[in-house]
Design an enzyme around this catalytic site. Structure first.
Site, mmCIF file in Angstrom:
data_model
loop_
_atom_site.group_PDB
_atom_site.id
_atom_site.type_symbol
_atom_site.label_atom_id
_atom_site.label_comp_id
_atom_site.label_asym_id
_atom_site.label_seq_id
_atom_site.Cartn_x
_atom_site.Cartn_y
_atom_site.Cartn_z
ATOM 1 N N GLU A 255 0.777 -1.134 0.079
ATOM 2 C CA GLU A 255 0.014 0.016 -0.072
ATOM 3 C C GLU A 255 1.093 1.244 0.149
ATOM 4 O O GLU A 255 0.525 2.314 -0.372
ATOM 5 C CB GLU A 255 -0.903 0.031 1.068
ATOM 6 C CG GLU A 255 -2.307 0.665 0.819
ATOM 7 C CD GLU A 255 -3.364 0.117 2.132
ATOM 8 O OE1 GLU A 255 -4.311 -0.596 1.837
ATOM 9 O OE2 GLU A 255 -3.016 0.909 3.085
ATOM 10 N N HIS A 276 9.166 -25.958 1.598
ATOM 11 C CA HIS A 276 8.470 -27.182 0.983
ATOM 12 C C HIS A 276 7.434 -26.695 -0.076
ATOM 13 O O HIS A 276 6.578 -27.295 -0.198
ATOM 14 C CB HIS A 276 8.012 -28.131 1.867
ATOM 15 C CG HIS A 276 9.164 -28.418 2.902
ATOM 16 N ND1 HIS A 276 10.058 -29.658 2.659
ATOM 17 C CD2 HIS A 276 9.794 -27.814 4.065
ATOM 18 C CE1 HIS A 276 10.796 -29.899 3.452
ATOM 19 N NE2 HIS A 276 10.657 -28.621 4.409
ATOM 20 N N LYS A 383 -13.805 1.012 -3.514
ATOM 21 C CA LYS A 383 -14.653 1.184 -2.521
ATOM 22 C C LYS A 383 -16.065 1.854 -3.042
ATOM 23 O O LYS A 383 -16.980 1.399 -2.952
ATOM 24 C CB LYS A 383 -14.303 2.085 -1.466
ATOM 25 C CG LYS A 383 -13.033 1.257 -0.754
ATOM 26 C CD LYS A 383 -12.447 2.168 0.217
ATOM 27 C CE LYS A 383 -11.133 1.750 1.108
ATOM 28 N NZ LYS A 383 -10.571 2.680 1.702
HETATM 29 O O1 F6P Z 1 -8.838 2.720 9.409
HETATM 30 P P1 F6P Z 1 -9.887 2.699 8.316
HETATM 31 O O2 F6P Z 1 -10.271 3.880 7.758
HETATM 32 O O3 F6P Z 1 -11.230 1.779 8.737
HETATM 33 O O4 F6P Z 1 -9.122 1.983 6.916
HETATM 34 C C1 F6P Z 1 -8.714 0.677 6.880
HETATM 35 C C2 F6P Z 1 -7.830 0.548 5.864
HETATM 36 O O5 F6P Z 1 -8.137 0.589 4.698
HETATM 37 C C3 F6P Z 1 -7.241 1.133 3.984
HETATM 38 O O6 F6P Z 1 -7.873 2.477 3.726
HETATM 39 C C4 F6P Z 1 -7.374 0.618 2.361
HETATM 40 O O7 F6P Z 1 -8.500 0.636 2.087
HETATM 41 C C5 F6P Z 1 -6.036 1.021 4.711
HETATM 42 O O8 F6P Z 1 -5.170 2.142 4.236
HETATM 43 C C6 F6P Z 1 -6.516 1.152 6.086
HETATM 44 O O9 F6P Z 1 -5.680 0.454 6.986
#
Ligand code: F6P
Length: 412
Positions: A255, A276, A383
């Site tokens: 990330e 293995h 998202k």
């Molecule tokens: O803490 P949040 O805002 O729920 O985000 C959870 C995770 O999702 C992300 O934003 C990635 O989608 C990560 O960087 C982060 O750790």
């Protein structure tokens, strides 16, 4: 903790580095922002220890509801230092897994810790909603069994809870040495003050040279090997207690560095098991990998083998060390650069220093590659597309694309 970089040097592997190249990589000029560099110092570990102890007095089990950086740091510390504690991590949308967990914990005597920096992450919000309903069905007032850790501007701040903690001002994947990563461990009775002290031990003077700072040397080494054709970085601890650390590494590395068409693919593995499975590819594959071994150091469990052959009288610890050394040698034989991180046991201090050192290594590798190691723009579209697919019209455009891709062109 020590970091042995011998097997990345040209003396050991073709295409290897020189000490000068690492020292002059510019890693010592990389500015690591204070919020990350000084997080261990700024974390009130005593307060977290007390909060965890108070929860452990009242509750028999602890369930962390969070994903990515809101789960992996905590899971790393608990799996390394209290693997048998009644502490669980809900970090996925899997109705079957959640149902089995809710059936297995004493709901009335379980504290649910909801962790989300944004407070808007779908998986976390949904799992928390399901848990609230399960608590109500069990005749439990959810706020009595809920604590929240979230950001200043998060909608979760308004949630009805027994305690609300503030998410450290760092990106989630850099938050292991704060309440986010340490509250579950404090509940489990881990000495979180020593974990934070370990992180502080990892912080070296600002004007230290690259080869005097494990975090900067690792960042420089990974970056320079990347420039030399390394496309994947395998993290292979030789202890099952550290397997979750390898998962944590995958998130921070992918990330933070997977940007603008660059970035090494992080691969999690565990030794000796993956000798293995993965090793054939490592020694005889495309030769585009760096392998990092985490050597846990000696263990107390003095199992000694009774056998006819060469294993007779050998302890499991000796076998593990021999296998690690042999695997390192087999990689050198095939010019595969590898690093050994040597721990002095899987202790709170060593785990804290390990996490901190790789946070710094990530920032340094990112800055040397010219990318921003603190954002993750590439995950946002997906998202929005999921929201669109679930009917949110503010994401209609994304929904269109999801619809077009769902159309099957070829099924076998
Ligand atoms: O803490 P949040 O805002 O729920 O985000 C959870 C995770 O999702 C992300 O934003 C990635 O989608 C990560 O960087 C982060 O750790």
């Amino acid at each position: 903790m020590n970091v042995d970089l011998s097997n990345v040097l040209e003396e050991r592997v073709d295409g290897g580095l020189t000490r000068d190249k690492v020292a002059e990589s510019g890693a010592d000029e990389v500015d690591v922002p204070e919020n990350v560099a000084r997080l261990p110092e700024r974390t009130d570990a005593g307060e977290i220890a007390e909060a965890g102890a108070r929860l452990a007095e009242r509750f028999d089990a602890f369930v962390n509801i969070g994903i990515g950086g809101s789960s992996l740091g905590g899971a790393t510390v608990v799996d390394a230092l209290a693997p048998d504690a009644p502490v669980y991590f809900v970090d996925n949308v899997d109705p079957d897994a959640l149902a089995r967990l809710l059936d297995s914990v004493p709901l009335r005597d379980t504290v649910f810790s909801v962790v989300s920096k944004s407070g808007r992450t779908a998986e976390t919000v949904a799992n928390y909603a399901v848990v609230r309903d399960a608590l109500r069905e069990a005749g439990v007032e959810p706020s009595e069994n809920t604590v929240v850790t979230t950001g200043e501007a998060s909608p979760l701040r308004d949630a009805d809870t027994r305690a609300t903690f503030t998410f450290a001002d760092v990106p989630g994947r850099y938050s292991a040495l704060s309440t986010v990563g340490l509250l579950p461990a404090a509940f489990a009775g881990v000495d979180v003050e020593s974990v934070v002290r370990g992180g502080e031990d990892g912080a070296v003077e600002r004007d230290a040279g690259v080869l005097d700072d494990a975090g900067r040397a690792l960042g420089a080494t990974n970056h320079l090997l990347g420039e030399g054709g390394v496309r994947a970085s395998v993290m292979m601890p030789y202890a099952e207690r550290l397997e979750t650390f390898a998962d944590w590494y995958v998130q921070i590395w992918a990330e933070s560095l997977g940007k603008d068409g660059t970035g090494q693919t992080p691969v999690r593995a565990v030794g000796a098991t993956d000798q293995h499975s993965l090793l054939q590819l490592l020694v005889d594959g495309p030769g585009d990998k760096l392998v990092t071994f985490v050597d846990p150091g000696g263990s107390e469990d003095g199992f000694v083998v009774e056998d006819e052959g060469y294993l007779n009288g050998v302890s499991l610890d000796e076998l593990r060390s021999a296998e690690l050394d042999a695997t390192r040698a087999s990689l050198v034989r095939d010019d595969v650069p590898n690093v050994r991180v040597e721990l002095d046991g899987v202790t709170p201090e060593e785990v804290g220093e390990l996490l901190y050192t790789y946070e710094i290594a990530t920032v340094v590798a990112g800055r040397l590659a010219g990318v921003n190691p603190f954002d993750q723009p590439g995950v946002e579209w997906g998202k929005r597309a999921a929201r669109g697919a679930l009917g949110d019209d503010s994401c209609a455009e994304e929904r269109e694309v999801v619809g077009s891709v769902k159309e099957t062109l070829l099924r076998v």
